[in-house]
Each structure stands twice: as structure tokens, then as C-alpha cells.
Design a protein around this motif. Structure first.
Motif, PDB file in Angstrom:
ATOM      1  N   TYR A   1     -17.534 -35.318   3.268  1.00  0.00           N
ATOM      2  CA  TYR A   1     -16.337 -35.863   3.222  1.00  0.00           C
ATOM      3  C   TYR A   1     -15.447 -34.662   3.165  1.00  0.00           C
ATOM      4  O   TYR A   1     -16.011 -33.115   3.788  1.00  0.00           O
ATOM      5  CB  TYR A   1     -16.220 -36.767   1.664  1.00  0.00           C
ATOM      6  CG  TYR A   1     -16.646 -37.978   1.469  1.00  0.00           C
ATOM      7  CD1 TYR A   1     -16.463 -38.958   2.481  1.00  0.00           C
ATOM      8  CD2 TYR A   1     -17.536 -38.308   0.348  1.00  0.00           C
ATOM      9  CE1 TYR A   1     -17.093 -40.063   2.006  1.00  0.00           C
ATOM     10  CE2 TYR A   1     -18.941 -39.113   0.392  1.00  0.00           C
ATOM     11  CZ  TYR A   1     -18.091 -39.640   1.016  1.00  0.00           C
ATOM     12  OH  TYR A   1     -19.011 -41.711   1.588  1.00  0.00           O
ATOM     13  N   LYS A   2     -14.079 -34.591   3.463  1.00  0.00           N
ATOM     14  CA  LYS A   2     -13.192 -33.571   3.742  1.00  0.00           C
ATOM     15  C   LYS A   2     -13.920 -32.203   2.366  1.00  0.00           C
ATOM     16  O   LYS A   2     -13.218 -32.479   1.365  1.00  0.00           O
ATOM     17  CB  LYS A   2     -11.839 -34.029   3.749  1.00  0.00           C
ATOM     18  CG  LYS A   2     -11.155 -32.664   3.929  1.00  0.00           C
ATOM     19  CD  LYS A   2      -9.625 -33.603   4.314  1.00  0.00           C
ATOM     20  CE  LYS A   2      -8.508 -32.146   4.723  1.00  0.00           C
ATOM     21  NZ  LYS A   2      -7.402 -32.456   4.897  1.00  0.00           N
TER      22      LYS A   2
ATOM     23  N   THR B   1     -16.562 -29.727   6.600  1.00  0.00           N
ATOM     24  CA  THR B   1     -15.622 -31.156   7.160  1.00  0.00           C
ATOM     25  C   THR B   1     -14.100 -30.699   6.775  1.00  0.00           C
ATOM     26  O   THR B   1     -13.447 -30.438   5.497  1.00  0.00           O
ATOM     27  CB  THR B   1     -16.009 -32.103   6.473  1.00  0.00           C
ATOM     28  OG1 THR B   1     -17.364 -32.547   6.336  1.00  0.00           O
ATOM     29  CG2 THR B   1     -15.518 -33.607   7.198  1.00  0.00           C
ATOM     30  N   LEU B   2     -13.248 -30.832   8.392  1.00  0.00           N
ATOM     31  CA  LEU B   2     -11.630 -30.726   7.870  1.00  0.00           C
ATOM     32  C   LEU B   2     -11.079 -31.858   8.294  1.00  0.00           C
ATOM     33  O   LEU B   2     -10.092 -31.886   7.308  1.00  0.00           O
ATOM     34  CB  LEU B   2     -11.532 -29.719   9.249  1.00  0.00           C
ATOM     35  CG  LEU B   2     -12.352 -28.262   9.335  1.00  0.00           C
ATOM     36  CD1 LEU B   2     -11.322 -28.088  10.601  1.00  0.00           C
ATOM     37  CD2 LEU B   2     -11.374 -27.948   7.555  1.00  0.00           C
ATOM     38  N   SER B   3     -12.075 -33.153   8.872  1.00  0.00           N
ATOM     39  CA  SER B   3     -11.563 -34.030   8.837  1.00  0.00           C
ATOM     40  C   SER B   3     -11.542 -34.881   7.866  1.00  0.00           C
ATOM     41  O   SER B   3     -12.102 -34.679   6.750  1.00  0.00           O
ATOM     42  CB  SER B   3     -11.705 -35.128  10.246  1.00  0.00           C
ATOM     43  OG  SER B   3     -12.814 -34.970   9.464  1.00  0.00           O
ATOM     44  N   GLU B   4     -10.741 -36.094   7.692  1.00  0.00           N
ATOM     45  CA  GLU B   4     -11.696 -36.883   5.871  1.00  0.00           C
ATOM     46  C   GLU B   4     -12.301 -37.131   5.848  1.00  0.00           C
ATOM     47  O   GLU B   4     -13.675 -36.735   4.223  1.00  0.00           O
ATOM     48  CB  GLU B   4     -10.960 -38.448   5.865  1.00  0.00           C
ATOM     49  CG  GLU B   4      -8.901 -38.328   5.877  1.00  0.00           C
ATOM     50  CD  GLU B   4      -8.879 -37.586   4.725  1.00  0.00           C
ATOM     51  OE1 GLU B   4      -9.405 -37.704   3.783  1.00  0.00           O
ATOM     52  OE2 GLU B   4      -8.556 -36.753   4.746  1.00  0.00           O
TER      53      GLU B   4
END
Length: 181
Positions: free
Chosen positions: A54-55, A123-126
Motif C-alpha cells: 500500500y502507499k 510505494t508511491l501509488s495507492e
């Protein structure tokens, strides 16, 4: 494929040739013959690993020592991460230095990380699905790590500290100066 050596000797960014048409796209994510010709050495990958995160999740900074040291070829199947490799080779002029490369399902970049490096990502995205090949099997007794926020390395993880999610194990890793290398 386009292969670019980073400032850390032996660590490469790999960009596959991507073919787009009205159906979508196609690319070879790995071709051993081209890969070995590009980096100038033979690498036999023996294990594939995949994680979903997860982000804000940081999975870092991990490595294996001795006969079980691992070279890795890493990429993102879905989402976006900041991938980090830290040079742990004591005799290297770049010991303790790092590179950070944004990997995503859109840019399709990969990073080859040779033996003697710690590796991690955030993690940079959702969500993100992360995939990597290893040239040595995982051995628990050979695992090592460096805490993600070691001030001597000073990695910019691109998210505020209060958004970072760590496992208990990763939060308790030693600083580089105290790590088992």
C-alpha cells in the motif's frame, strides 16, 4: 533494450523496447542473452519474488551476506515505487552511496542490482505490485539490513515520515555503521 550504468558501478537501469498499437502494448521484460551482453556478465536467476504494498509502505533496506549474497533484477508490474540501491561493498569508492529510481507500470523501467548492495523501495501509488528476480536462493541466516532512515545514507523517500509504514523488523534494523556486512 536500453541499458544505462548508474553512478554505482555494476548497477544498471534497464528500459525495454515497448511496442504500442491499437490493442495496447508488448515488450520483452527479460531476455537473458541480451541482458548478459548488455551488462557484460553471466547471471543465472533462480528465484522470482513478488510483493503487493500500500502507499507509504517501505520495504528496506535488505541484503544477504556471504555465499548467499543476491543480485536482483527489479521492476513494477502495477503502480509506482521509488526503488533504492545502497552500495555496501567496503572496497568501493561509492560505499554508502545510493541511487533512487522511480519504477512504474507506465515507464516499465527495471533496475539490476548486483551482489553487495542493500535494496529497498517505497510505494508511491495507492498500491503497487513489485516483482524481482534473484540469482541466489533466500537464506534466513544470511539476511541483513540497514534501517531505512539512516542519517549517514540520508535517503529522500519522497513521502513525509508520518506517511511511512514499516514492519517491526524493518523499523529495528541497524544503521550502516553497525550492520553485519
Amino acid at each position: 533494450m536500453k541499458v544505462t550504468e548508474t553512478k554505482l558501478k555494476g548497477c544498471y537501469i534497464i528500459e525495454p523496447r515497448v511496442y504500442h498499437d491499437h490493442r495496447g502494448c508488448f515488450f520483452e521484460s527479460f531476455n537473458q542473452q541480451e541482458f548478459e551482453a548488455a551488462i557484460g556478465e553471466k547471471v543465472d536467476f533462480v528465484q522470482d519474488n513478488q510483493s503487493c504494498s500500500y502507499k507509504g509502505v517501505v520495504r528496506a533496506l535488505h541484503y544477504q551476506v556471504g555465499a548467499y549474497a543476491q543480485a536482483k533484477l527489479v521492476r513494477v508490474l502495477r503502480g509506482r515505487v521509488l526503488d533504492v540501491a545502497v552500495d555496501l561493498r567496503k572496497d568501493s569508492p561509492t560505499f554508502g552511496d545510493y541511487i533512487a529510481v522511480e519504477l512504474s507500470d507506465e515507464n516499465k523501467k527495471q533496475v539490476f542490482i548486483p551482489k553487495g548492495f542493500a535494496h529497498g523501495f517505497i510505494t508511491l501509488s495507492e498500491t503497487a505490485e513489485f516483482f524481482y528476480k534473484c540469482d541466489s536462493f533466500y537464506q534466513k541466516e544470511a539476511e541483513g539490513g540497514v534501517v531505512y532512515n539512516d542519517p549517514d545514507i540520508n535517503i529522500d523517500w519522497m513521502l513525509p515520515k508520518d506517511e511511512i509504514i514499516l514492519s517491526d523488523r524493518d523499523a529495528s534494523l541497524p544503521k550502516l555503521k553497525d550492520a553485519r556486512l
